[in-house]
Design an enzyme around this catalytic site. Structure first.
Site, PDB file in Angstrom:
ATOM      1  N   ASP A  30       0.831  -1.197   0.000  1.00 26.76           N
ATOM      2  CA  ASP A  30       0.000   0.000   0.000  1.00 26.76           C
ATOM      3  C   ASP A  30       0.880   1.267   0.000  1.00 26.76           C
ATOM      4  OD1 ASP A  30      -2.396   1.426   0.214  1.00 26.76           O
ATOM      5  OD2 ASP A  30      -2.426   1.301   2.402  1.00 26.76           O
ATOM      6  N   HIS A  31       0.597   2.210  -0.873  1.00 25.86           N
ATOM      7  CA  HIS A  31       1.310   3.494  -0.919  1.00 25.86           C
ATOM      8  C   HIS A  31       2.829   3.370  -1.015  1.00 25.86           C
ATOM      9  CE1 HIS A  31      -2.041   6.287  -0.431  1.00 25.86           C
ATOM     10  NE2 HIS A  31      -2.582   5.376   0.345  1.00 25.86           N
ATOM     11  N   HIS A  86      -8.230  10.042   4.129  1.00 29.21           N
ATOM     12  CA  HIS A  86      -7.564   9.001   4.929  1.00 29.21           C
ATOM     13  C   HIS A  86      -7.843   9.275   6.402  1.00 29.21           C
ATOM     14  CE1 HIS A  86      -4.444   8.175   1.611  1.00 29.21           C
ATOM     15  NE2 HIS A  86      -5.098   7.052   1.801  1.00 29.21           N
ATOM     16  N   GLY A  87      -8.047   8.248   7.180  1.00 27.82           N
ATOM     17  CA  GLY A  87      -8.279   8.429   8.619  1.00 27.82           C
ATOM     18  C   GLY A  87      -9.691   8.938   8.863  1.00 27.82           C
ATOM     19  N   HIS A 129      -9.618   5.194  -1.742  1.00 31.71           N
ATOM     20  CA  HIS A 129      -8.896   5.169  -0.461  1.00 31.71           C
ATOM     21  C   HIS A 129      -9.661   6.012   0.544  1.00 31.71           C
ATOM     22  CE1 HIS A 129      -4.631   3.874  -1.626  1.00 31.71           C
ATOM     23  NE2 HIS A 129      -5.368   3.687  -2.705  1.00 31.71           N
ATOM     24  N   GLY A 130      -9.586   5.629   1.799  1.00 35.41           N
ATOM     25  CA  GLY A 130     -10.081   6.497   2.859  1.00 35.41           C
ATOM     26  C   GLY A 130     -11.571   6.721   2.854  1.00 35.41           C
ATOM     27  N   SER A 164     -13.711   5.793   5.153  1.00 36.64           N
ATOM     28  CA  SER A 164     -14.282   5.525   6.481  1.00 36.64           C
ATOM     29  C   SER A 164     -15.403   6.482   6.872  1.00 36.64           C
ATOM     30  CB  SER A 164     -13.186   5.561   7.553  1.00 36.64           C
ATOM     31  OG  SER A 164     -12.341   4.451   7.411  1.00 36.64           O
ATOM     32  N   ASN A 212     -10.175   0.637   0.075  1.00 36.56           N
ATOM     33  CA  ASN A 212      -9.239   0.422   1.172  1.00 36.56           C
ATOM     34  C   ASN A 212      -9.915   0.696   2.513  1.00 36.56           C
ATOM     35  OD1 ASN A 212      -7.622   0.380  -1.108  1.00 36.56           O
ATOM     36  ND2 ASN A 212      -5.947   1.493  -0.134  1.00 36.56           N
ATOM     37  N   THR A 264      -8.878   2.314   8.986  1.00 33.76           N
ATOM     38  CA  THR A 264      -9.342   2.920  10.239  1.00 33.76           C
ATOM     39  C   THR A 264     -10.493   2.123  10.871  1.00 33.76           C
ATOM     40  OG1 THR A 264      -8.679   5.093   9.438  1.00 33.76           O
ATOM     41  CG2 THR A 264     -10.258   5.058  11.239  1.00 33.76           C
TER      42      THR A 264
HETATM   43 ZN   LIG Z   1      -4.537   5.180   0.965  1.00 32.44          ZN
END
Ligand SMILES: [Zn+2]
Length: 287
Positions: free
Chosen positions: A80-81, A178-179, A208-209, A211, A230, A233
């Protein structure tokens, strides 16, 4: 069975669902994620961030590869990343079957050149590549790279980028962070932008991200063009909230085999919700 990111995502693209990429960084979490994927018959991408590999040490990858070979569902092991060409080659040496090269914070031409170089080499070795275009937000110290503001992916750039790099999948910025999602912003996915990008590049797209975004938007995104989502969190919060509860203040609670099973179960409940939401449940039969 162990397979590549491309083998997993091309089927998801063809059948309009998204495969969860769960970030894990210890064996208990990995075990739980494989179990829930097998119980729901869902293809799985095991995502490990370079910081997580640093934490567990590369020797754990051999165990993950071995478990993936014995799995009843297809599994890809995804770096990842990735930040540099050398780092990605190291990941391939460890046994990863899918790698991300993230040049999204670089100028467009530099991102393109780096991603093409990685893709040319990874493809020779039979490994799939995910690139990233646009900037996914990120504002918490634990989260992966991100900018304070989201820079949405430009569809014209996406066409050029995919054609010239030959990437197998592309992470796009359409309104995720993200987060944890910042309190001052309203989470909202630009689904029209997603449709436009998808109609022009066709390859599997990655989110991505996700959440903080509402379930109905995520479900729709998975239906209209996002094929990998992805999740980091949400499962880690579930795991560690349960761990706090189990540990309490009792110093006699100490055995991992007494502490972790309830945490794994709590994490599996959240993972199962994601698998269902993304339309991935039962899709193991398509492979
Ligand atoms: Zn990511």
């Amino acid at each position: 069975m162990l397979t590549t990111g491309k083998a997993i995502l091309d089927v998801a693209n063809e059948h309009s669902f998204a495969v969860p990429a769960f970030n894990i960084s210890d064996w208990a979490m990995f075990k739980g994620i494989v179990e829930i994927s097998e119980e729901t018959n869902a293809p799985l991408i095991v995502a490990i961030h370079p910081d997580e590999v640093k934490h567990v040490g590369p020797d754990m990858i051999a165990g993950i590869v071995s478990r993936a070979h014995r799995s009843s569902v297809p599994i890809a092991i995804h770096w990842d990343h990735g930040a540099t060409y050398d780092e990605v080659l190291t990941a391939i040496k460890y046994g990863f079957t899918s790698v991300m090269i993230d040049g999204s914070l670089k100028p467009f031409e530099e991102n393109l050149a780096l991603t093409k170089k990685v893709t040319d080499s990874a493809h020779v070795l039979g490994v799939s590549v995910e690139g990233e275009l646009g900037t996914i937000g990120g504002n918490d110290s634990y989260a992966e790279a991100g900018a304070a503001e989201i820079i949405y992916t430009d569809p014209d750039d996406a066409v050029t980028f995919v054609e010239q790099t030959g990437v197998d999948s592309l992470a796009i910025a359409i309104g995720t962070f993200h987060g944890f999602y910042p309190a001052h912003l309203k989470p909202e996915l630009k689904l029209d932008l997603l449709k436009e990008i998808k109609s022009r590049v066709q390859i599997p797209l990655v989110l991505h991200g996700g959440s903080g975004n509402p379930d109905d938007e995520i479900r729709e995104a998975a239906r209209i063009g996002i094929n990998k989502i992805n999740i980091s969190t949400d499962i880690k919060v579930a795991y560690h909230n349960k761990m706090r509860e189990v540990l309490g203040n009792d110093p006699k609670v100490r055995e991992p085999n007494a502490i972790q099973p309830a945490c794994i179960d709590a994490m599996k409940v959240v993972a199962a919700q994601k698998i269902e939401l993304f339309g991935a449940a039962g899709k193991g039969s398509l492979y």
